[in-house]
Design a protein around this motif. Structure first.
Motif, PDB file in Angstrom:
ATOM      1  N   PHE A  68      -3.357  -7.415   2.192  1.00 21.37           N
ATOM      2  CA  PHE A  68      -3.958  -6.094   1.995  1.00 21.37           C
ATOM      3  C   PHE A  68      -3.160  -5.002   2.706  1.00 21.37           C
ATOM      4  O   PHE A  68      -2.815  -3.975   2.112  1.00 21.37           O
ATOM      5  CB  PHE A  68      -5.406  -6.116   2.497  1.00 21.37           C
ATOM      6  N   VAL A  69      -2.834  -5.209   3.983  1.00 27.62           N
ATOM      7  CA  VAL A  69      -2.160  -4.151   4.744  1.00 27.62           C
ATOM      8  C   VAL A  69      -0.740  -3.915   4.230  1.00 27.62           C
ATOM      9  O   VAL A  69      -0.268  -2.774   4.172  1.00 27.62           O
ATOM     10  CB  VAL A  69      -2.150  -4.469   6.254  1.00 27.62           C
ATOM     11  N   LEU A  70      -0.049  -4.979   3.831  1.00 30.90           N
ATOM     12  CA  LEU A  70       1.306  -4.801   3.307  1.00 30.90           C
ATOM     13  C   LEU A  70       1.283  -4.070   1.972  1.00 30.90           C
ATOM     14  O   LEU A  70       2.160  -3.239   1.688  1.00 30.90           O
ATOM     15  CB  LEU A  70       1.992  -6.153   3.152  1.00 30.90           C
ATOM     16  N   ALA A  71       0.272  -4.351   1.153  1.00 31.36           N
ATOM     17  CA  ALA A  71       0.161  -3.665  -0.133  1.00 31.36           C
ATOM     18  C   ALA A  71      -0.132  -2.185   0.056  1.00 31.36           C
ATOM     19  O   ALA A  71       0.456  -1.322  -0.606  1.00 31.36           O
ATOM     20  CB  ALA A  71      -0.930  -4.322  -0.979  1.00 31.36           C
ATOM     21  N   VAL A  72      -1.035  -1.867   0.983  1.00 31.41           N
ATOM     22  CA  VAL A  72      -1.417  -0.472   1.203  1.00 31.41           C
ATOM     23  C   VAL A  72      -0.270   0.308   1.840  1.00 31.41           C
ATOM     24  O   VAL A  72      -0.047   1.484   1.521  1.00 31.41           O
ATOM     25  CB  VAL A  72      -2.686  -0.391   2.068  1.00 31.41           C
ATOM     26  N   LEU A  73       0.484  -0.336   2.741  1.00 28.44           N
ATOM     27  CA  LEU A  73       1.625   0.341   3.364  1.00 28.44           C
ATOM     28  C   LEU A  73       2.652   0.792   2.325  1.00 28.44           C
ATOM     29  O   LEU A  73       3.333   1.800   2.512  1.00 28.44           O
ATOM     30  CB  LEU A  73       2.293  -0.578   4.381  1.00 28.44           C
ATOM     31  N   GLY A  74       2.751   0.052   1.240  1.00 30.67           N
ATOM     32  CA  GLY A  74       3.717   0.396   0.205  1.00 30.67           C
ATOM     33  C   GLY A  74       3.406   1.694  -0.523  1.00 30.67           C
ATOM     34  O   GLY A  74       4.268   2.229  -1.237  1.00 30.67           O
ATOM     35  N   VAL A  75       2.200   2.235  -0.334  1.00 27.11           N
ATOM     36  CA  VAL A  75       1.829   3.490  -0.995  1.00 27.11           C
ATOM     37  C   VAL A  75       2.588   4.669  -0.388  1.00 27.11           C
ATOM     38  O   VAL A  75       2.711   5.719  -1.009  1.00 27.11           O
ATOM     39  CB  VAL A  75       0.300   3.711  -0.899  1.00 27.11           C
ATOM     40  N   GLY A  76       3.134   4.492   0.813  1.00 28.96           N
ATOM     41  CA  GLY A  76       3.821   5.591   1.486  1.00 28.96           C
ATOM     42  C   GLY A  76       4.950   6.184   0.668  1.00 28.96           C
ATOM     43  O   GLY A  76       5.192   7.398   0.711  1.00 28.96           O
ATOM     44  N   VAL A  77       5.645   5.342  -0.111  1.00 30.49           N
ATOM     45  CA  VAL A  77       6.764   5.843  -0.917  1.00 30.49           C
ATOM     46  C   VAL A  77       6.273   6.815  -1.981  1.00 30.49           C
ATOM     47  O   VAL A  77       6.992   7.733  -2.390  1.00 30.49           O
ATOM     48  CB  VAL A  77       7.531   4.662  -1.553  1.00 30.49           C
TER      49      VAL A  77
END
Length: 319
Positions: A113-122
């Motif tokens: 979950f956290v790795l997927a959400v972090l990818g939204v930064g781009v």
């Protein structure tokens, strides 16, 4: 207490605690950088060593005029700062602060979950770059997209090594499975994860998307006032998120003396220690060139992360 009320109380308590941390880290950066560079730093705002300087900066940003360029895509331009900040706040909900379920929302797939959400930064970087109708912003956004997409791979690979070692994707489960032995055999993965995390939040020396000497201020060039402050706040929250994930995955989270009662304190101490290293690196190393940045990712971090993954698989099979 009803389930929904218990969840609400935990969410509010944990989020409130983590929202204070970025402000503390921001103020620490003011003072730590000043002392490392042989100067005083903030001394007057609030009296004692300028403790209220960050609050004064916030008030200053609120008072500044909010300007939207005439040729900008207004809606996307105004939405980008929120998209930059929101994913980090969501990630904080899944980070365990202490034993006994001291987490806003315990997830069995918390790491995924956290790795997927972090990818939204781009997405926020590209939104701000494209919508600004500015060539410097666009160049900064393209650099940021290349950087974030590249460093996402070693970040995920190093986190996968820990998940494989613990046998679970739950962040709380990873902390419970942690042993001091991990400090040795997962050290390469920890280094890769930390460096990739710095690149993900675009902290020096990985701040080529901003590169004020080349691109004015990159994808942030056209932002003023409160919207610019949101981007700065997102950076500090990003520091806390990367420090917290490094703590949970590699440093044992709440493990320490009297962890049953002081586990939350050990987690916070480790988060502040990692955040201090983030500030230290900003003062110590110059900005990497774009070719150096990509070479570090693809020729160093990715091979090390893959080798660590193979090592972890071998150890698990042997055990």
């Amino acid at each position: 207490m009803p389930l929904w009320l218990d969840l609400l109380v935990r969410v509010v308590a944990v989020v409130a605690a983590f929202l204070v941390l970025p402000l503390v880290v921001g103020q620490a950066e003011h003072k730590v950088m000043a002392h490392m560079q042989g100067r005083l730093g903030p001394m007057y705002a609030g009296g004692f060593h300028g403790w209220a300087q960050l609050v004064a900066d916030g008030v200053k940003f609120v008072q500044k005029e909010d300007i939207t360029p005439r040729d900008a895509d207004r809606r996307v331009f105004q939405l980008a700062p929120i998209v930059a900040l929101f994913p980090y706040l969501i990630v904080l909900l899944a980070i365990p602060l202490g034993p006994g379920g001291l987490v806003a929302q315990r997830l069995d797939i918390g790491l995924f979950f956290v790795l997927a959400v972090l990818g939204v930064g781009v997405v926020a970087v590209l939104m701000s770059a494209w919508a600004s109708a500015n060539k410097y912003s666009l160049l900064g956004g393209l650099r940021g997209a290349a950087q974030l997409l590249g460093y996402e791979l070693p970040l995920v690979l190093s986190a996968a090594s820990v998940a494989m070692a613990a046998g679970t994707l739950s962040l709380s489960g990873i902390v419970e499975a942690w042993t001091p032995w991990w400090l040795l055999w997962q050290a390469p993965a920890a280094l890769v994860f930390f460096v990739s995390g710095l690149a993900e939040i675009r902290r020096p020396p990985f701040d080529m998307p901003i590169a004020d000497s080349e691109l004015v201020f990159g994808y942030l060039t056209e932002y003023t006032g409160l919207r610019f402050a949101f981007f700065l706040l997102a950076e500090y929250v990003g520091i806390v998120v990367i420090a917290a994930l490094t703590t949970v995955l590699f440093l044992g989270g709440w493990h320490g003396p009297a962890a049953e009662h002081l586990g939350w304190l050990w987690t916070l101490v480790k988060i502040f220690a990692v955040s201090f290293v983030v500030i230290w690196l900003r003062v110590t190393y110059p900005r990497l060139r774009e070719d150096q940045l990509q070479r570090l990712c693809w020729l160093v971090l990715v091979p090390v992360a893959l080798a660590q993954l193979v090592l972890t698989a071998a150890v698990k099979v042997a055990m």
